[in-house]
Write a protein that holds these residues in place. Structure first.
Motif, short mmCIF file in Angstrom:
data_model
loop_
_atom_site.label_atom_id
_atom_site.label_comp_id
_atom_site.label_asym_id
_atom_site.label_seq_id
_atom_site.Cartn_x
_atom_site.Cartn_y
_atom_site.Cartn_z
N ALA A 20 -7.06 9.78 -7.14
CA ALA A 20 -8.32 10.12 -6.47
C ALA A 20 -8.51 11.64 -6.45
CB ALA A 20 -8.33 9.56 -5.05
N ILE A 35 -2.53 6.07 -5.94
CA ILE A 35 -3.97 6.01 -5.67
C ILE A 35 -4.48 7.39 -5.22
CG2 ILE A 35 -5.78 4.98 -4.22
CD1 ILE A 35 -3.86 2.54 -3.85
N ASP A 67 0.67 6.66 -3.10
CA ASP A 67 0.67 8.00 -3.70
C ASP A 67 -0.08 8.01 -5.03
OD1 ASP A 67 2.00 9.20 -1.65
OD2 ASP A 67 4.00 9.05 -2.57
N LEU A 73 -5.81 7.20 5.63
CA LEU A 73 -6.08 6.78 7.01
C LEU A 73 -5.28 5.53 7.36
CD1 LEU A 73 -9.93 7.40 7.15
CD2 LEU A 73 -8.18 8.59 8.50
N ARG A 74 -5.12 4.64 6.37
CA ARG A 74 -4.35 3.43 6.64
C ARG A 74 -2.86 3.74 6.82
NH1 ARG A 74 -8.85 1.17 3.81
NH2 ARG A 74 -9.25 -1.03 4.31
N LEU A 87 0.83 -1.20 0.00
CA LEU A 87 0.00 0.00 0.00
C LEU A 87 0.87 1.26 0.00
CD1 LEU A 87 -2.93 0.94 -0.03
CD2 LEU A 87 -2.87 1.01 2.47
N ALA A 102 -13.03 10.26 -0.58
CA ALA A 102 -13.10 9.07 0.28
C ALA A 102 -12.14 8.00 -0.25
CB ALA A 102 -14.52 8.55 0.37
N HIS A 103 -11.94 8.00 -1.56
CA HIS A 103 -10.98 7.06 -2.14
C HIS A 103 -9.57 7.37 -1.63
CE1 HIS A 103 -14.27 5.98 -4.77
NE2 HIS A 103 -13.53 5.09 -5.41
N ILE A 122 2.10 1.90 -3.71
CA ILE A 122 1.20 2.49 -4.71
C ILE A 122 0.26 3.53 -4.10
CG2 ILE A 122 1.31 0.41 -6.19
CD1 ILE A 122 -1.57 -0.24 -5.28
N SER A 146 -2.18 5.62 10.11
CA SER A 146 -2.64 5.00 11.34
C SER A 146 -1.53 4.29 12.09
CB SER A 146 -3.74 3.99 10.99
OG SER A 146 -4.00 3.18 12.08
N GLN A 160 -8.96 9.00 1.19
CA GLN A 160 -8.97 8.77 2.64
C GLN A 160 -8.74 7.31 3.00
OE1 GLN A 160 -8.48 11.60 4.26
NE2 GLN A 160 -10.21 11.34 5.67
N ALA A 161 -9.30 6.41 2.19
CA ALA A 161 -9.17 4.98 2.50
C ALA A 161 -7.70 4.56 2.51
CB ALA A 161 -9.96 4.15 1.48
N VAL A 162 -6.88 5.29 1.75
CA VAL A 162 -5.44 5.03 1.76
C VAL A 162 -4.76 5.85 2.86
CG1 VAL A 162 -3.30 5.17 0.45
CG2 VAL A 162 -5.42 4.49 -0.69
#
Lengths: 440, 440
Positions: free
Chosen positions: A410, A406, A404, A424-425, A399, A417-418, A402, A428, A420-422
């Motif tokens: 986005a 994604i 950046d 936030l992960r 993750l 949100a696309h 790739i 975290s 954010q899904a990256v």
């Protein structure tokens, strides 16, 4: 006989045009009415329509089959042997088509897979009519069996006594078809698509049929979340490319094999030899007289086409432009022409490869794209009884690799949100202990 | 939250049902009228409709593209790098899907082959709207490029100034798309299907679009000898399976990624942990507030579903029954569940595999069957840009080996000429010198 080089572009196109498939509103209305009846009245509608169209008064559409041993006792040893050999060859060719799953690590820690699974349930339609078609049972049934489809359902109309041909029953049994229903026409297609109390609906519907059946397949394939269908239908057709050394006896026999299928069958001969064309025409007349279905074949032959080209390369061009369902190549060194013949459903190479070999027993499938669809639809094969889906697994590292790309894509497409899904992960710390984990 | 085991069969079905796709006669009529206009007025209709719907007054629909160097100068280095990386990964995964031809001698002297060829011409539709979609250009264009399709045609609606986004132009250039036309909506689909003076018709049409585009694709796919289309359309959807150890922050982000696509998007969470469901719901609310497309996402989230199951196996059953386009599995040992998850378009394994990875850059294709079609249609892949056809070659010996089977089946089906095509060859002495010939 038409001389290709003397025709202008439009005339050439006209010569290769198929008979128009008229938009038949009346047919469409009849079929949609039948589909509605099956939708709302289920089995009751099936029984009523079977009595109306097939003259059979049934109490249930379910056909209770006996054992393989018992069914094989109902047909001649000769036909049993023929069906067995055809089944073996069809199975062998389709087994060889079994797809490989694909697994690729596209970037470190990013594993992408393509997987294949059989369709869970398939409906196989076998027409009734004057002669049984065990060959079509094999073409559809053996392929579904090799694919591993769990439910294989066969629908075919009964005769007046509520019976179906033993040849069909035997072929079905060989293919492991455990569900047979005595129902034909648009009502069979509607039942396979929508389900009734007796017949659970299926995921995909295969098989040939009359205009009611093909219209019904078209209509049910448009129902939201409805079944898939095999391919669009059209009259059957053959194009033969032959040179001066071809045997006109064989060429004529191949044209007539096509012609006897139906009055709307298309038979086209393309040759660079006028002598071969003339000799073939004579043979066609002579052989035609001996056929039991000569009335049908005669009608088809009346609109057959004989095209003389300046050389054999031009014959290839004519064939590519027409895109025949069946293409028979009876020329010297026929195999060498294969790279130039880019547009056909099935190609028969050399003088010992008649169309009837592929229709019955060589192992290739006889369900083929016709009406010019060879250019954009495939010959029926194992792939049509399976589905492809993908799987992906990223590690934390993957993750990161790739992430950046994604997030920037986005952003470019305005989908927060696309991103954010990256984001936030990757931000975290909640699962810090897992970050070193692999994709596997 | 719904507790799965407290629902009866009908309630379970209702919970997993998609929004009805109503039969919209008005839409259908508008689209068929547009198709007729393009059929009879060609480019003139395209220009008039582009002015009407897109506000752009063009003199030609053809877009004259500049060189790759010049186009890449029009976008930011960041976006260029993202597109480059996505392109590389998509190409890599689809190259690995390249099919093997098959050659089998099913019986001595009977050689059957399955061959593959790229579709000659494909039309790629890219929607316009508020944000450009370079990712869809890559998904369709790179796959067509890997397949080897000779003509790759892109249609996309222009903005009021007659321009299209540089990101789309750059992605198209990378994929070797040499024909770009400034036309959108049903009129673009009609032009790809029927051809105009400017746009030669194509064999197959791919790509997403609004209801006019998808209706037009359906309509042109029914034109006799018309184009094929990629797959039936439906609203996008995700189903997440998560257990108690899943991170609600990630689960919520994935549900929202789906929700922001459109108000009709479906987001479903299935879990055996009530605590996880509750925590995810809170996260959804919190994250939602930060999104630029929060109005759209909010509408989709309103009909999202949270389903509590008794155990994780039951969650697999719910997923298989729904058949989601995207399936995200955030459970312990997620990979081990793959064999039980039989029905989805694309599966995302583990917590580091968000849907947006597959939407953009991992390499898998983001064009996937939705609306329950995962059970009977495939995820878009290389196979969709190619066609399969068969070849067979029999030697004289081969025809002898299967001749009886062919003739006996022809007899059983009442097709004399099919028998004759074999009998005449096997009786004949005309080509005695060739009888020893091989199939090769």
């Amino acid at each position: 006989m038409q001389i290709w080089s003397t025709l202008n572009n439009q005339q050439q196109q006209n010569l290769l045009s198929r008979p128009a498939m008229a938009d038949n509103q009346k047919l469409s209305d009849i079929v949609s009415d039948i589909i509605e009846q099956v939708k709302y009245q289920g089995d009751e509608a099936l029984l009523a329509l079977t009595e109306k169209f097939d003259g059979a008064k049934l109490t249930s559409v379910k056909f209770d089959e006996v054992s393989l041993e018992e069914v094989s006792g109902l047909i001649s040893a000769k036909v049993k042997k023929a069906i067995d050999q055809a089944y073996t060859n069809i199975k062998s060719f389709h087994q060889a088509q079994y797809p490989q799953d694909v697994k690729v690590e596209t970037a470190p820690g990013v594993v992408c897979e393509l997987k294949h699974a059989p369709l869970a349930s398939v409906g196989l339609y076998i027409p009734g009519g004057t002669a049984p078609l065990p060959s079509t049972v094999l073409m559809l049934g053996a392929t579904a069996q090799v694919a591993g489809c769990a439910r294989k359902v066969l629908c075919t109309p009964p005769n007046k006594d509520g019976q179906i041909a033993s040849e069909i029953r035997y072929a079905a049994k060989l293919c492991g078809i455990d569900e047979i229903y005595l129902v034909g026409g648009a009502q069979a297609i509607a039942a396979l698509a929508l389900g009734t109390d007796s017949i659970a609906k299926v995921d995909k519907i295969f098989g040939p049929g009359n205009s009611f059946v093909t219209e019904a397949k078209q209509q049910v394939s448009r129902i939201p979340a409805g079944p898939a269908i095999d391919m669009p239908a059209g009259p059957s057709e053959v194009l033969v490319i032959a040179d001066k050394d071809a045997n006109p006896v064989y060429v004529a026999a191949d044209l007539l094999s096509q012609a006897e299928h139906g009055a709307d069958s298309q038979a086209v001969l393309v040759s660079d030899s006028e002598a071969l064309i003339e000799a073939t025409k004579q043979q066609v007349s002579a052989q035609l007289a001996t056929l039991s279905r000569k009335d049908i074949a005669q009608q088809a032959i009346q609109h057959s086409r004989y095209i003389l080209t300046g050389n054999i390369e031009q014959a290839f061009e004519v064939s590519n432009s027409y895109g025949p369902e069946h293409l028979i190549v009876q020329i010297e060194n026929a195999r060498e022409s294969l790279d130039k013949l880019t547009n056909a459903g099935s190609i028969f190479v050399g003088q010992w490869s008649p169309e009837s070999a592929g229709d019955y027993a060589s192992g290739t499938n006889h369900v083929l794209p016709t009406y010019g669809y060879a250019r954009n639809y495939s010959s029926l094969g194992l792939a049509d009884f399976m589905r492809r889906y993908t799987v992906q697994e990223l590690s934390y590292l993957g993750l990161q690799n790739i992430g950046d790309a994604i997030m920037d894509l986005a952003d470019a497409e305005g989908l927060d949100a696309h991103r954010q899904a990256v984001a936030l992960r990757l931000q975290s710390d909640l699962c810090a202990e897992n970050k070193g984990g692999n994709a596997s």
